[in-house]
Design a protein around this motif. Structure first.
Motif, PDB file in Angstrom:
ATOM      1  N   HIS A 122       0.320 -98.809 -19.637  1.00 53.40           N
ATOM      2  CA  HIS A 122      -0.148-100.130 -20.061  1.00 53.40           C
ATOM      3  C   HIS A 122      -0.292-100.153 -21.580  1.00 53.40           C
ATOM      4  O   HIS A 122      -0.748 -99.176 -22.190  1.00 53.40           O
ATOM      5  CB  HIS A 122      -1.503-100.465 -19.442  1.00 53.40           C
ATOM      6  N   ASN A 151      -4.279 -94.951 -11.515  1.00 47.72           N
ATOM      7  CA  ASN A 151      -5.098 -96.164 -11.496  1.00 47.72           C
ATOM      8  C   ASN A 151      -5.638 -96.438 -12.891  1.00 47.72           C
ATOM      9  O   ASN A 151      -6.215 -95.539 -13.532  1.00 47.72           O
ATOM     10  CB  ASN A 151      -6.300 -96.008 -10.560  1.00 47.72           C
ATOM     11  N   HIS A 154      -6.559-102.910 -16.454  1.00 43.48           N
ATOM     12  CA  HIS A 154      -5.736-103.494 -17.513  1.00 43.48           C
ATOM     13  C   HIS A 154      -5.763-105.007 -17.378  1.00 43.48           C
ATOM     14  O   HIS A 154      -5.570-105.539 -16.277  1.00 43.48           O
ATOM     15  CB  HIS A 154      -4.291-102.973 -17.397  1.00 43.48           C
ATOM     16  N   TYR A 159      -4.821-101.896 -11.574  1.00 43.00           N
ATOM     17  CA  TYR A 159      -3.418-101.676 -11.261  1.00 43.00           C
ATOM     18  C   TYR A 159      -3.206-100.242 -10.803  1.00 43.00           C
ATOM     19  O   TYR A 159      -3.748 -99.296 -11.395  1.00 43.00           O
ATOM     20  CB  TYR A 159      -2.541-101.916 -12.491  1.00 43.00           C
ATOM     21  N   THR A 160      -2.402-100.079  -9.759  1.00 41.59           N
ATOM     22  CA  THR A 160      -1.922 -98.762  -9.353  1.00 41.59           C
ATOM     23  C   THR A 160      -0.441 -98.703  -9.662  1.00 41.59           C
ATOM     24  O   THR A 160       0.327 -99.606  -9.310  1.00 41.59           O
ATOM     25  CB  THR A 160      -2.162 -98.520  -7.859  1.00 41.59           C
ATOM     26  N   THR A 161      -0.031 -97.607 -10.313  1.00 39.41           N
ATOM     27  CA  THR A 161       1.352 -97.445 -10.748  1.00 39.41           C
ATOM     28  C   THR A 161       1.907 -96.143 -10.205  1.00 39.41           C
ATOM     29  O   THR A 161       1.215 -95.114 -10.220  1.00 39.41           O
ATOM     30  CB  THR A 161       1.445 -97.438 -12.282  1.00 39.41           C
ATOM     31  N   GLN A 172       4.539-100.971  -9.389  1.00 40.92           N
ATOM     32  CA  GLN A 172       3.193-101.221  -9.908  1.00 40.92           C
ATOM     33  C   GLN A 172       2.579-102.362  -9.102  1.00 40.92           C
ATOM     34  O   GLN A 172       3.228-103.395  -8.900  1.00 40.92           O
ATOM     35  CB  GLN A 172       3.232-101.575 -11.387  1.00 40.92           C
ATOM     36  N   THR A 173       1.347-102.172  -8.640  1.00 37.14           N
ATOM     37  CA  THR A 173       0.665-103.154  -7.802  1.00 37.14           C
ATOM     38  C   THR A 173      -0.687-103.504  -8.398  1.00 37.14           C
ATOM     39  O   THR A 173      -1.480-102.607  -8.703  1.00 37.14           O
ATOM     40  CB  THR A 173       0.472-102.618  -6.371  1.00 37.14           C
ATOM     41  N   ARG A 174      -0.923-104.803  -8.571  1.00 36.90           N
ATOM     42  CA  ARG A 174      -2.246-105.271  -8.994  1.00 36.90           C
ATOM     43  C   ARG A 174      -3.083-105.496  -7.742  1.00 36.90           C
ATOM     44  O   ARG A 174      -2.723-106.282  -6.874  1.00 36.90           O
ATOM     45  CB  ARG A 174      -2.138-106.568  -9.789  1.00 36.90           C
ATOM     46  N   THR A 199     -11.523-100.356  -5.458  1.00 32.36           N
ATOM     47  CA  THR A 199     -11.687-101.011  -6.756  1.00 32.36           C
ATOM     48  C   THR A 199     -13.029-101.743  -6.860  1.00 32.36           C
ATOM     49  O   THR A 199     -13.099-102.840  -7.405  1.00 32.36           O
ATOM     50  CB  THR A 199     -10.539-102.010  -7.006  1.00 32.36           C
TER      51      THR A 199
END
Length: 431
Positions: A122, A151, A154, A159-161, A172-174, A199
């Motif tokens: 990020h 994790n 951002h 976000y997990t990437t 990448q998932t928000r 989260t």
């Protein structure tokens, strides 16, 4: 204990408002799981068994310093409280540069410490409202042997990437919005074909399972709008695998594959950090804020509290060994309790401030304080028996990793503008 310590490094807790799991994509079919990590790997937060217990058939060094038993050391750009992740011939680490607003994943050669790559996950969008003792890279990455999962908070969300082993982004998932209270440090954990993420925050987060290959959300629960610092762990307890969370005023259990809630009990505090541990029948949690407590709950769905006391271990996680529960509190007091009853066997004061969690290797516990002192003592109910002390670094938040007879430590030397982080690999040098 002051509330600011909650934002550090490895973190764990959680709960839920009794919501049912939302299954997303009924057509989902689990891909074949990647081969399990070996004894020579430390794939995620708290190690291969997610309980702070290292493989007992190794012999890490019992003495070290800046020069003694150092196999290599590597500079770490920026700052972070995440622990190292060791898999195969590589070491992975999350870090952040607050001035440049970069959140990154690093990869080192496990044998030499040479930097293999650095990927900026990020850029910009960094939230600077956390406590001064938090970091922008407190979540430990996970690795399944094919992918690295990170994790970060951002631009107002979690976000997990996923990266491949060469650092290329796969997905990448928000997962949710995020309103900072003190910081974020929830580490992802691997279970079969899934990646589990929590989260918790004041905006109301989620606990969710993602398909490791695609990042698709397989199931999720909405969470209370409360600050918490949760890393989900899956432990075999009461005859089945359970995804366990403490905090948000509850202790909760889910089936990790389906997301079905197995049980939930209102016996926790709001803010927790340390990961739940188990003796196979009871689960143990400690917090936190506003209540100070350590609690043991039967994990069979009976909603029965086995015992509790007012000892507060806020940031470090606890360890279970041979029917006894050990903790090193933030204020540097070691306790040993009988796991089944909570009967205190002994306690002693180490002094110092602790953010890192103790790690069990064989019959020894290694506990590292913020000033870089690691106390080694026997995991025995008969009394405290020190084996030795070592010093490395002046500012330490990350829990050391013990794997393959080596120790991987993230430490900082210096303070203020002169503060610099390093990753050390400690081990006996071959003659």
């Amino acid at each position: 204990m002051q509330r600011f310590t909650v934002v550090l490094l490895t973190i764990f807790c959680g709960s839920l408002n009794g919501s049912k799991a939302t299954a997303l994509g009924a057509e989902f079919k689990a891909p074949a799981a990647v081969a399990a990590a070996s004894k020579a790997d430390w794939p995620s937060f708290r190690g291969p068994s997610q309980n702070g217990v290292a493989s007992p058939d190794q012999q890490p060094p019992l003495t070290w310093s800046e020069t003694d038993n150092v196999l290599w050391k590597a500079p770490v750009p920026g700052r972070g409280h995440a622990s190292p992740t060791v898999y195969g011939d590589r070491v992975f680490l999350a870090t952040a540069d607050e001035a440049l607003e970069l959140q990154s994943v690093l990869c080192f050669d496990r044998r030499t410490g040479d930097a293999k790559w650095k990927i900026d996950v990020h850029t910009g969008g960094m939230d600077h409202h956390g406590h001064k003792k938090s970091s922008q890279a407190s979540a430990t990455v996970a690795c399944d042997g094919e992918r690295v999962f990170a994790n970060f908070v951002h631009d107002g969300g979690v976000y997990t990437t996923a990266l491949d082993l060469e650092g290329r982004q796969l997905w990448q998932t928000r997962l949710s919005d995020f309103v900072t209270h003190q910081g974020f440090g929830s580490s992802p954990t691997i279970y079969q074909s899934l990646l589990l993420v929590a989260t918790d925050n004041k905006a109301g987060g989620v606990v969710a399972a993602l398909d490791r290959a695609t990042g698709k959300v397989v199931w999720q629960h909405e969470r209370p709008k409360q600050p918490n610092y949760t890393s989900p762990v899956v432990l075999n307890v009461a005859g089945r695998p359970q995804l366990l969370l403490a905090g948000c005023d509850h202790m909760s259990s889910f089936d990790p594959q389906s997301g079905k809630q197995l049980w939930e009990i209102e016996n926790s505090t709001t803010e927790c950090v340390g990961a739940i541990v188990t003796d196979g029948q009871l689960v143990f949690a400690s917090g936190g804020y506003p209540k100070k407590l350590t609690v043991a709950v039967r994990a069979d769905g009976s909603d029965q509290v086995a015992w509790e006391n007012t000892t507060q271990t806020y940031v470090p996680s606890m360890v279970v060994h041979k029917d006894y529960l050990y903790t090193v509190t933030d204020a540097g007091i070691v306790y040993c309790w009988k796991a089944a009853t909570g009967e205190e066997q002994w306690k002693t004061r180490l002094g110092g401030t602790f953010n890192a969690s103790p790690v069990l290797v064989g019959e020894l516990l290694f506990a590292t304080d913020q000033e870089g002192k690691t106390t080694i003592f026997k995991a025995s109910p008969t009394g405290f028996e020190s084996v030795g002390e070592n010093h490395l670094g002046e500012d330490v938040y990350a829990t050391p990793v013990f794997v393959g007879g080596q120790i991987f430590m993230r430490v900082a030397h210096g303070s203020g503008d002169a503060r610099r982080e390093w990753l050390y690999c400690l081990g006996a040098k071959k003659s």
